[in-house]
Design a protein around this motif. Structure first.
Motif, PDB file in Angstrom:
ATOM      1  N   ILE A 170     -64.670  78.227  54.256  1.00  0.00           N
ATOM      2  CA  ILE A 170     -66.013  77.880  54.732  1.00  0.00           C
ATOM      3  C   ILE A 170     -65.911  76.701  55.717  1.00  0.00           C
ATOM      4  N   ALA A 171     -65.040  75.733  55.406  1.00  0.00           N
ATOM      5  CA  ALA A 171     -64.825  74.604  56.331  1.00  0.00           C
ATOM      6  C   ALA A 171     -64.307  75.118  57.677  1.00  0.00           C
ATOM      7  N   ARG A 172     -63.390  76.069  57.623  1.00  0.00           N
ATOM      8  CA  ARG A 172     -62.844  76.656  58.862  1.00  0.00           C
ATOM      9  C   ARG A 172     -63.949  77.359  59.654  1.00  0.00           C
ATOM     10  N   ALA A 173     -64.818  78.052  58.917  1.00  0.00           N
ATOM     11  CA  ALA A 173     -65.909  78.769  59.600  1.00  0.00           C
ATOM     12  C   ALA A 173     -66.900  77.797  60.241  1.00  0.00           C
ATOM     13  N   ILE A 174     -67.233  76.701  59.544  1.00  0.00           N
ATOM     14  CA  ILE A 174     -68.243  75.798  60.115  1.00  0.00           C
ATOM     15  C   ILE A 174     -67.657  74.852  61.161  1.00  0.00           C
ATOM     16  N   ALA A 175     -66.315  74.721  61.195  1.00  0.00           N
ATOM     17  CA  ALA A 175     -65.689  73.837  62.196  1.00  0.00           C
ATOM     18  C   ALA A 175     -65.964  74.314  63.623  1.00  0.00           C
ATOM     19  N   VAL A 176     -66.177  75.606  63.820  1.00  0.00           N
ATOM     20  CA  VAL A 176     -66.468  76.100  65.172  1.00  0.00           C
ATOM     21  C   VAL A 176     -67.960  76.001  65.514  1.00  0.00           C
ATOM     22  N   LYS A 177     -68.725  75.384  64.597  1.00  0.00           N
ATOM     23  CA  LYS A 177     -70.163  75.163  64.801  1.00  0.00           C
ATOM     24  C   LYS A 177     -70.933  76.452  65.111  1.00  0.00           C
ATOM     25  N   PRO A 178     -70.907  77.383  64.179  1.00  0.00           N
ATOM     26  CA  PRO A 178     -71.629  78.638  64.397  1.00  0.00           C
ATOM     27  C   PRO A 178     -73.128  78.444  64.180  1.00  0.00           C
ATOM     28  N   ASP A 179     -73.914  79.463  64.504  1.00  0.00           N
ATOM     29  CA  ASP A 179     -75.355  79.449  64.247  1.00  0.00           C
ATOM     30  C   ASP A 179     -75.677  80.189  62.958  1.00  0.00           C
ATOM     31  N   VAL A 180     -74.801  81.127  62.626  1.00  0.00           N
ATOM     32  CA  VAL A 180     -75.025  82.006  61.485  1.00  0.00           C
ATOM     33  C   VAL A 180     -73.727  82.076  60.667  1.00  0.00           C
ATOM     34  N   LEU A 181     -73.889  82.135  59.345  1.00  0.00           N
ATOM     35  CA  LEU A 181     -72.729  82.337  58.472  1.00  0.00           C
ATOM     36  C   LEU A 181     -72.940  83.601  57.660  1.00  0.00           C
ATOM     37  N   LEU A 182     -71.986  84.514  57.758  1.00  0.00           N
ATOM     38  CA  LEU A 182     -72.018  85.747  56.975  1.00  0.00           C
ATOM     39  C   LEU A 182     -71.010  85.614  55.847  1.00  0.00           C
ATOM     40  N   MET A 183     -71.398  86.025  54.651  1.00  0.00           N
ATOM     41  CA  MET A 183     -70.476  85.942  53.515  1.00  0.00           C
ATOM     42  C   MET A 183     -70.494  87.257  52.760  1.00  0.00           C
ATOM     43  N   ASP A 184     -69.342  87.874  52.639  1.00  0.00           N
ATOM     44  CA  ASP A 184     -69.250  89.162  51.938  1.00  0.00           C
ATOM     45  C   ASP A 184     -68.671  88.956  50.541  1.00  0.00           C
ATOM     46  N   GLU A 185     -69.517  88.933  49.551  1.00  0.00           N
ATOM     47  CA  GLU A 185     -69.129  88.694  48.155  1.00  0.00           C
ATOM     48  C   GLU A 185     -68.153  87.522  48.038  1.00  0.00           C
ATOM     49  N   PRO A 186     -68.562  86.336  48.517  1.00  0.00           N
ATOM     50  CA  PRO A 186     -67.626  85.212  48.619  1.00  0.00           C
ATOM     51  C   PRO A 186     -67.156  84.683  47.273  1.00  0.00           C
ATOM     52  N   CYS A 187     -67.824  85.066  46.198  1.00  0.00           N
ATOM     53  CA  CYS A 187     -67.459  84.523  44.883  1.00  0.00           C
ATOM     54  C   CYS A 187     -66.807  85.560  43.976  1.00  0.00           C
ATOM     55  N   SER A 188     -66.596  86.760  44.498  1.00  0.00           N
ATOM     56  CA  SER A 188     -66.158  87.820  43.583  1.00  0.00           C
ATOM     57  C   SER A 188     -64.748  87.588  43.046  1.00  0.00           C
ATOM     58  N   ALA A 189     -63.948  86.745  43.726  1.00  0.00           N
ATOM     59  CA  ALA A 189     -62.604  86.480  43.216  1.00  0.00           C
ATOM     60  C   ALA A 189     -62.521  85.118  42.518  1.00  0.00           C
ATOM     61  N   LEU A 190     -63.689  84.504  42.257  1.00  0.00           N
ATOM     62  CA  LEU A 190     -63.686  83.127  41.741  1.00  0.00           C
ATOM     63  C   LEU A 190     -64.166  83.042  40.292  1.00  0.00           C
ATOM     64  N   ASP A 191     -63.729  81.982  39.620  1.00  0.00           N
ATOM     65  CA  ASP A 191     -64.198  81.719  38.256  1.00  0.00           C
ATOM     66  C   ASP A 191     -65.632  81.174  38.309  1.00  0.00           C
ATOM     67  N   PRO A 192     -66.324  81.136  37.152  1.00  0.00           N
ATOM     68  CA  PRO A 192     -67.742  80.722  37.151  1.00  0.00           C
ATOM     69  C   PRO A 192     -67.994  79.317  37.692  1.00  0.00           C
ATOM     70  N   ILE A 193     -67.096  78.371  37.427  1.00  0.00           N
ATOM     71  CA  ILE A 193     -67.303  76.998  37.916  1.00  0.00           C
ATOM     72  C   ILE A 193     -67.205  76.958  39.436  1.00  0.00           C
ATOM     73  N   SER A 194     -66.173  77.607  39.981  1.00  0.00           N
ATOM     74  CA  SER A 194     -66.030  77.644  41.448  1.00  0.00           C
ATOM     75  C   SER A 194     -67.191  78.393  42.077  1.00  0.00           C
TER      76      SER A 194
END
Ligand SMILES: Nc1ncnc2c1ncn2[C@@H]1O[C@H](COP(=O)(O)OP(=O)(O)O)[C@@H](O)[C@H]1O
Ligand SMILES: [Mg+2]
Length: 259
Positions: free
Chosen positions: A160-184
């Motif tokens: 996400i840091a890499r994506a926002i470093a280019v200063k986009p206008d829109v952020l698309l996320m495709d199931e960004p948490c599906s590989a993560l534990d509940p806390i993350s």
């Protein structure tokens, strides 16, 4: 700067197969929109048309318009690379460059865009982006360590840091948490909540609780059967979709009476 997306009469194809039919929707700036629906209904496909990633697949094409603050992303002479700079994407599995340092991972998109950047500006951008992704405090003492050494949740925030470093206008996320534990997952959801003050966010999720927690508006997609195109069935405030859906299909899906 956050921008408004308008999708008009969009049909999406893989060669001769029409995967998604006649999508029309307006996605407001500084809001989070969730796409929900059964597997195969076209959520990822629609998402990828919003930054011209769809056409990276051989023989994939679209018919219709996607306007970003009024400008058609599919208009004549529009450079898809430029579109992807304005509309960033975060994927299902965190995909940092594993042997590259944390710092260089953050800068990877910026360097790809061929922007020359001084060491001082780079250091500032790294800090700002990592702070923006709620990762700075965890990694500030090891910016030169490899990105692959971070936990899954940290790697996703690094992406996400890499994506926002280019200063986009829109952020698309495709199931960004599906590989993560509940806390993350909660950490990413908090982050999405903060990021919407600056970006237009569209998130695909198979987790309905997540849709209710993070999104302002929800689009429910469905397919009538195998080989049929997916369709946007209902699009409304998230609350209405889950508490007072207008369409029977939406109601069946959100109450778990599906299939
Ligand atoms: N690269 C591809 N080539 C051909 N067909 C694809 C490709 N990706 C997805 N599809 C098809 O498009 C339809 C929608 O898929 P997808 O957008 O991945 O659905 P979802 O994200 O809702 O699970 C499915 O029928 C799927 O098989
Ligand atoms: Mg998908």
């Amino acid at each position: 700067m956050s921008k408004r997306i308008e999708i008009k009469n969009l049909d999406i194809y893989y060669d001769k197969f029409k995967a998604v039919e006649d999508v029309n929707m307006v996605i407001e700036p500084k809001s989070v929109t969730a796409f929900i629906g059964p597997s195969g209904c076209g959520k990822s496909t629609v998402l990828r048309t919003l930054n011209r990633m769809h056409e990276v697949i051989p023989k994939a094409w679209v018919d219709g318009e996607v306007l970003l603050d009024g400008d058609d992303l599919y208009g004549q002479g529009v450079d898809p690379v430029n579109v992807r700079r304005q509309v960033g994407m975060v994927f299902q599995r965190p995909n940092p460059f594993p042997t590259m340092s944390i710092k260089e991972n953050v800068l990877a998109g910026v360097r790809l865009n061929n922007r020359r950047i001084s060491n001082k500006d780079a250091a500032e951008l790294v800090e700002k982006s990592l702070r923006g992704a709620n990762l700075w405090n965890e990694v500030k003492d090891r910016l030169d360590a490899p990105g692959g050494g971070l936990s899954g949740g940290q790697q996703q925030r690094l992406c996400i840091a890499r994506a926002i470093a280019v200063k986009p206008d829109v952020l698309l996320m495709d199931e960004p948490c599906s590989a993560l534990d509940p806390i993350s997952t909660l950490a990413i959801e908090d982050l999405i909540h903060e990021l919407k003050t600056e970006y237009t966010i569209v998130i695909v999720t198979h987790n309905m609780q997540q849709a209710t927690r993070v999104s302002d508006r929800t689009g429910f997609f469905n397919i009538a059967g195998t080989g049929k195109p997916g369709k946007l069935i209902e699009f409304d405030d998230t609350r209405n979709i889950f508490e007072n859906p207008q369409n029977k299909q939406t109601q069946d899906y959100v109450t778990g009476r599906f299939g």
